[in-house]
Design an enzyme around this catalytic site. Structure first.
Site, PDB file in Angstrom:
ATOM      1  CG  ASP A   8      -1.767  -1.232   1.376  1.00 42.46           C
ATOM      2  OD1 ASP A   8      -1.322  -2.318   0.951  1.00 42.46           O
ATOM      3  OD2 ASP A   8      -2.858  -1.123   1.956  1.00 42.46           O
ATOM      4  CD  GLU A  39      -6.905   0.492   0.703  1.00 40.74           C
ATOM      5  OE1 GLU A  39      -8.065   0.384   0.318  1.00 40.74           O
ATOM      6  OE2 GLU A  39      -6.529   0.213   1.851  1.00 40.74           O
ATOM      7  CG  ASN A  40      -4.046   3.312   2.340  1.00 38.76           C
ATOM      8  OD1 ASN A  40      -3.557   2.187   2.340  1.00 38.76           O
ATOM      9  ND2 ASN A  40      -5.241   3.563   2.836  1.00 38.76           N
ATOM     10  CG  ASN A  67     -10.206  -0.907   3.408  1.00 40.45           C
ATOM     11  OD1 ASN A  67      -9.153  -1.335   2.917  1.00 40.45           O
ATOM     12  ND2 ASN A  67     -10.224  -0.178   4.496  1.00 40.45           N
ATOM     13  CG  HIS A  68      -9.141   3.307   2.696  1.00 42.70           C
ATOM     14  ND1 HIS A  68     -10.039   3.992   3.475  1.00 42.70           N
ATOM     15  CD2 HIS A  68      -8.330   2.643   3.548  1.00 42.70           C
ATOM     16  CE1 HIS A  68      -9.771   3.759   4.764  1.00 42.70           C
ATOM     17  NE2 HIS A  68      -8.738   2.940   4.834  1.00 42.70           N
ATOM     18  CG  HIS A 153      -6.906  -4.491   0.455  1.00 42.39           C
ATOM     19  ND1 HIS A 153      -5.677  -3.892   0.344  1.00 42.39           N
ATOM     20  CD2 HIS A 153      -7.649  -3.687   1.249  1.00 42.39           C
ATOM     21  CE1 HIS A 153      -5.684  -2.760   1.030  1.00 42.39           C
ATOM     22  NE2 HIS A 153      -6.873  -2.622   1.601  1.00 42.39           N
ATOM     23  CG  HIS A 178      -6.272  -3.874   4.916  1.00 43.85           C
ATOM     24  ND1 HIS A 178      -6.908  -2.665   4.729  1.00 43.85           N
ATOM     25  CD2 HIS A 178      -6.676  -4.328   6.134  1.00 43.85           C
ATOM     26  CE1 HIS A 178      -7.682  -2.413   5.790  1.00 43.85           C
ATOM     27  NE2 HIS A 178      -7.550  -3.390   6.654  1.00 43.85           N
ATOM     28  CG  HIS A 180      -0.714   0.137   5.878  1.00 47.46           C
ATOM     29  ND1 HIS A 180      -1.018   1.466   6.009  1.00 47.46           N
ATOM     30  CD2 HIS A 180      -1.483  -0.309   4.869  1.00 47.46           C
ATOM     31  CE1 HIS A 180      -1.942   1.814   5.136  1.00 47.46           C
ATOM     32  NE2 HIS A 180      -2.242   0.746   4.434  1.00 47.46           N
TER      33      HIS A 180
HETATM   34 FE   FE2 Z   1      -7.006  -1.205   3.148  1.00 44.41          FE
END
Ligand code: FE2
Length: 273
Positions: A8, A39-40, A67-68, A153, A178, A180
């Site tokens: 990520d 996604e981040n 999810n983001h 994820h 996910h 991290h």
């Molecule tokens: Fe995530």
């Protein structure tokens, strides 16, 4: 084929590190195809079209999310327009974008990338395995695709292991994202699928999973949500996994965790065989 999967990309420091260093790493490690979870990348929450474009410019071939994925709500239509953008395959069918894509390396080898979203300790989505089988339909490793990569994820390590073993021998790599935090379990499973429960993040590790650390500490101490979560801005460690595959079978012949820059101990793959 040599694949690089980047964990990520977290905020500005993560995307700057990737933009600056990926071209050199791609060359030094002789990487044929790069997948990055982004996604981040936009302030810790979501990804914009402009940021995605800058990552493609830097040498990312496919972006996965999670999810983001749609946190930047005003800028998600590019998921429909840009085939190199993926969101989980078990998201509602009506969501923008797609959960899998077939891509080509510079020398025309085919890479299928599939993205899934975990079910435990996360917002519930459809079951992962039916979505995975739907995306695998008509695609077999070494025939319709020269390499197949699955990004799981998910919060739960156990779910990632289930998918790893379930797909062992059918795909080149199952890699988690996910959490991290990179796990120390990189391996080639008995059937020839490379696996790592989580690739970690490309971000500042003097943080709480990429966020500036004072607000989460204060939240836990006081139980009052006071501070705003903002991405930590120190030097990022680029974290991921490099996987070599056999071009005849698509199965993995070696897998190595990689870490570049920042606070974590450095790790690089061996010279390409
Ligand atoms: Fe995530």
């Amino acid at each position: 084929m040599r694949l690089l999967f980047l964990g990520d990309i977290m905020g500005r420091t993560g995307r700057t590190a990737v933009a600056e260093q990926l071209p050199g790493l791609r060359k030094a490690w002789q990487v044929d195809f790069v997948i990055a979870n982004a996604e981040n990348a936009a302030g810790g929450f979501g990804v914009t079209g402009a940021i995605a474009h800058s990552l493609f410019e830097a040498g990312v071939d496919c972006i996965t999310t999670g999810n983001h994925a749609f946190d930047q709500k005003d800028d998600i239509s590019f998921f429909d327009d840009e085939p190199r953008m993926l969101r989980p395959a078990n998201f509602p069918r009506s969501n923008p974008g797609r959960g899998a894509g077939l891509y080509f390396t510079k020398d025309d080898r085919r890479v299928l990338v599939i993205q899934l979203h975990g079910q435990r300790f996360m917002n519930p989505m459809d079951d992962m395995i039916p979505a995975l089988e739907r995306e695998m339909s008509g695609m077999s490793l070494g025939h319709e695709a020269d390499a197949i990569v699955v990004d799981v994820h998910a919060e739960a390590t156990s779910e990632k292991y289930v998918i790893g073993h379930y797909m062992d021998g059918r795909v080149s790599l199952v890699c988690g994202s996910h959490t991290h935090v990179p796990t120390a379990d990189v391996q080639v499973l008995p059937g020839g699928t490379a696996f790592q429960a989580d690739a970690g993040m490309c971000g500042d590790y003097d943080s709480v999973i990429g966020m500036e650390k004072h607000a989460p500490i204060e939240n836990m101490v006081s139980k009052i949500k006071s501070g705003r979560m903002v991405p930590a801005s120190g030097e990022a460690t680029i974290c991921g996994i490099v996987v070599d595959t056999d071009d005849r079978t698509g199965l993995s012949t070696g897998a190595w965790a990689v870490r570049v820059g920042g606070r974590l101990a450095a790790a690089a793959p061996p010279a390409k065989g």
